[in-house]
Design a protein around this motif. Sequence first.
Motif, PDB file in Angstrom:
ATOM      1  N   ILE A 472      27.129  62.623  49.281  1.00 53.51           N
ATOM      2  CA  ILE A 472      26.827  61.194  49.295  1.00 53.51           C
ATOM      3  C   ILE A 472      25.522  60.978  50.040  1.00 53.51           C
ATOM      4  O   ILE A 472      25.390  61.346  51.214  1.00 53.51           O
ATOM      5  N   TYR A 473      24.542  60.402  49.361  1.00 53.21           N
ATOM      6  CA  TYR A 473      23.224  60.130  49.919  1.00 53.21           C
ATOM      7  C   TYR A 473      23.060  58.616  50.075  1.00 53.21           C
ATOM      8  O   TYR A 473      23.417  57.854  49.177  1.00 53.21           O
ATOM      9  N   VAL A 474      22.503  58.205  51.213  1.00 56.55           N
ATOM     10  CA  VAL A 474      22.239  56.783  51.454  1.00 56.55           C
ATOM     11  C   VAL A 474      20.822  56.637  51.988  1.00 56.55           C
ATOM     12  O   VAL A 474      20.381  57.441  52.824  1.00 56.55           O
ATOM     13  N   GLU A 475      20.113  55.599  51.515  1.00 56.04           N
ATOM     14  CA  GLU A 475      18.813  55.269  52.085  1.00 56.04           C
ATOM     15  C   GLU A 475      18.728  53.759  52.288  1.00 56.04           C
ATOM     16  O   GLU A 475      19.093  52.983  51.404  1.00 56.04           O
ATOM     17  N   THR A 476      18.239  53.358  53.460  1.00 51.68           N
ATOM     18  CA  THR A 476      18.134  51.948  53.811  1.00 51.68           C
ATOM     19  C   THR A 476      17.045  51.768  54.855  1.00 51.68           C
ATOM     20  O   THR A 476      16.702  52.718  55.571  1.00 51.68           O
ATOM     21  N   GLY A 477      16.545  50.561  54.960  1.00 47.81           N
ATOM     22  CA  GLY A 477      15.584  50.235  56.010  1.00 47.81           C
ATOM     23  C   GLY A 477      16.244  49.865  57.316  1.00 47.81           C
ATOM     24  O   GLY A 477      15.557  49.670  58.328  1.00 47.81           O
ATOM     25  N   GLN A 478      17.572  49.769  57.309  1.00 48.84           N
ATOM     26  CA  GLN A 478      18.328  49.412  58.514  1.00 48.84           C
ATOM     27  C   GLN A 478      19.338  50.521  58.800  1.00 48.84           C
ATOM     28  O   GLN A 478      20.396  50.579  58.162  1.00 48.84           O
ATOM     29  N   PRO A 479      19.041  51.399  59.744  1.00 43.51           N
ATOM     30  CA  PRO A 479      19.901  52.566  59.958  1.00 43.51           C
ATOM     31  C   PRO A 479      21.349  52.218  60.283  1.00 43.51           C
ATOM     32  O   PRO A 479      22.258  52.990  59.965  1.00 43.51           O
ATOM     33  N   GLU A 480      21.574  51.037  60.869  1.00 44.93           N
ATOM     34  CA  GLU A 480      22.949  50.656  61.200  1.00 44.93           C
ATOM     35  C   GLU A 480      23.777  50.359  59.948  1.00 44.93           C
ATOM     36  O   GLU A 480      25.013  50.286  60.018  1.00 44.93           O
ATOM     37  N   ARG A 481      23.126  50.219  58.786  1.00 49.92           N
ATOM     38  CA  ARG A 481      23.863  49.931  57.559  1.00 49.92           C
ATOM     39  C   ARG A 481      24.273  51.195  56.786  1.00 49.92           C
ATOM     40  O   ARG A 481      25.034  51.110  55.812  1.00 49.92           O
ATOM     41  N   ILE A 482      23.782  52.359  57.215  1.00 50.40           N
ATOM     42  CA  ILE A 482      24.102  53.592  56.496  1.00 50.40           C
ATOM     43  C   ILE A 482      25.601  53.802  56.407  1.00 50.40           C
ATOM     44  O   ILE A 482      26.159  54.043  55.321  1.00 50.40           O
ATOM     45  N   GLU A 483      26.285  53.685  57.538  1.00 50.14           N
ATOM     46  CA  GLU A 483      27.727  53.930  57.562  1.00 50.14           C
ATOM     47  C   GLU A 483      28.481  52.903  56.731  1.00 50.14           C
ATOM     48  O   GLU A 483      29.445  53.241  56.020  1.00 50.14           O
ATOM     49  N   GLN A 484      28.065  51.647  56.790  1.00 56.52           N
ATOM     50  CA  GLN A 484      28.766  50.603  56.035  1.00 56.52           C
ATOM     51  C   GLN A 484      28.633  50.838  54.522  1.00 56.52           C
ATOM     52  O   GLN A 484      29.614  50.735  53.773  1.00 56.52           O
TER      53      GLN A 484
END
Length: 496
Positions: A472-484
């Motif tokens: 599972i790969y996730v990319e976001t500009g807000q690191p706190e949203r990775i887990e969510q």
Amino acid sequence: MRRIKFGTDGWRGIIADDFTFENVRVVSQAVADYINDRNMAHRGIVVGYDNRFLSDRFADTVADVMIQNGIKVYLSGGPLPTPVTAFAVKVHDAAGAVMLTASHNPPEYNGFKFIPDYAGPALPHITRAIEENVMRLQDVGGVRVLNQEAAVELAFKPGHTGAPAPAAHATKPHIAERIIIDPRPEYFEHLEQLVDMEAIGRANMEVMVDAMHGSGMGYLDVLLKKARARVKECRCSRDPLFGGSMPEPTGKSLAGVCRWIQEEEGRLGLALDGDADRFGIIDAGGVYITPNQFLPLLYHHLITVKGLVGPVTRTVATSHMLDRIARKHGQAVYETPVGFKYIGQNLMEKDCVLGGEESGGLSIKGHIPEKDGILAGLLAAEMVAVHGKSLADLAEEVARQYGGKLYSERLDVRTTPKQKQQVLEKLQELRPAELAGVPVAERVDLDGLKLVLAGGEWVLVRPSGTEPLFRIYVETGQPERIEQIRRDLMEMVGLQ
């Protein structure tokens, strides 16, 4: 007999279990049949090998089978990195190459990789043709063992589909031979044309090179010394056990390089995997730079410093910071399934200036369409030298120019075989309107399932081809949203 299957980048197996001399002969015969069926035997084949246990013996076995099938062999006189073996195909205008390597796999593995005449990874239709030959040979138990005279007679028999037609002026057929080669001089000369060696020399850098006991020793270190960098060598000796670990250049496996940079205030640490086609980079301060962080910096550098303006190609799992850079410069982005063979195809067909993957492979315009960790390391040194700053500082600068930082993470989730099938079925049907409170803007099923959210965040779920496991790969500009994002996706497909 256990079926031989080619994976993402060739056939790999455990030595003395399924990776045996008998099976290597079968796969070699399958490749020989592929070459002869296309009337390419007269061009010969390159055979290279890495530092793994018995790789040189397996290479001899491949060479014997090729010669018995009327195919001239350009055999490496010592261990070679995969990109150098691929480059030798161009040097000798060969029909292709066989590389004996299991890349970054554990020490008990070895592998067999076929590189076609364009000097990049074999595309699926080529792999399928060789696999079909393997299945036929396994069914009939037929590996051809001929003496030289019989091989020549086979190769030049009129109407034989597995041999080149003799030229009209030919009076006597040439006997297939084994030629020992060293492609290093031509390879070095080529890289020196792609990299600003003078800039590296002017920077007076101290660099640690970690070959991880692989076949990349004697390449990156030698080239950096030639550029007048001060080089500290680490694990630049052969050890088929790789020091008891996997020869994979990740943050955890490069702890020794990190410590050296911290203690000695080195500028850069550069690492290679077991066959030197993947790279690892440790920045000033002992900070590991991921491929997802490095690739956008390199693309920016290629455009703004080296004047290589053009499209970029990346896998579905690779950072969309590349997309931001491409858009700003009016360039296209070509997204591919995971596997450098697809990247290589776009480098050849789409005129891309950079192709890369989050697992540590890259190549650029003007080079072969094969991933090359040696080239990647030299380009990293060039970037530090030219910009006069650490890669971390350069990343801050690039982020400001292209819309802010992006944070990427990967998580591997193990399942049971039954659960894996259930998840795969759910992924086929999954079409959520939103995820983690944000509308889903795009659904991509190129390789696994990728959901791109409004605003640019994305998540990708890919099944392993060989294990009951999902990545599972996730990319976001807000690191706190990775887990969510990851948690909500896992709940939707039943991976909790």
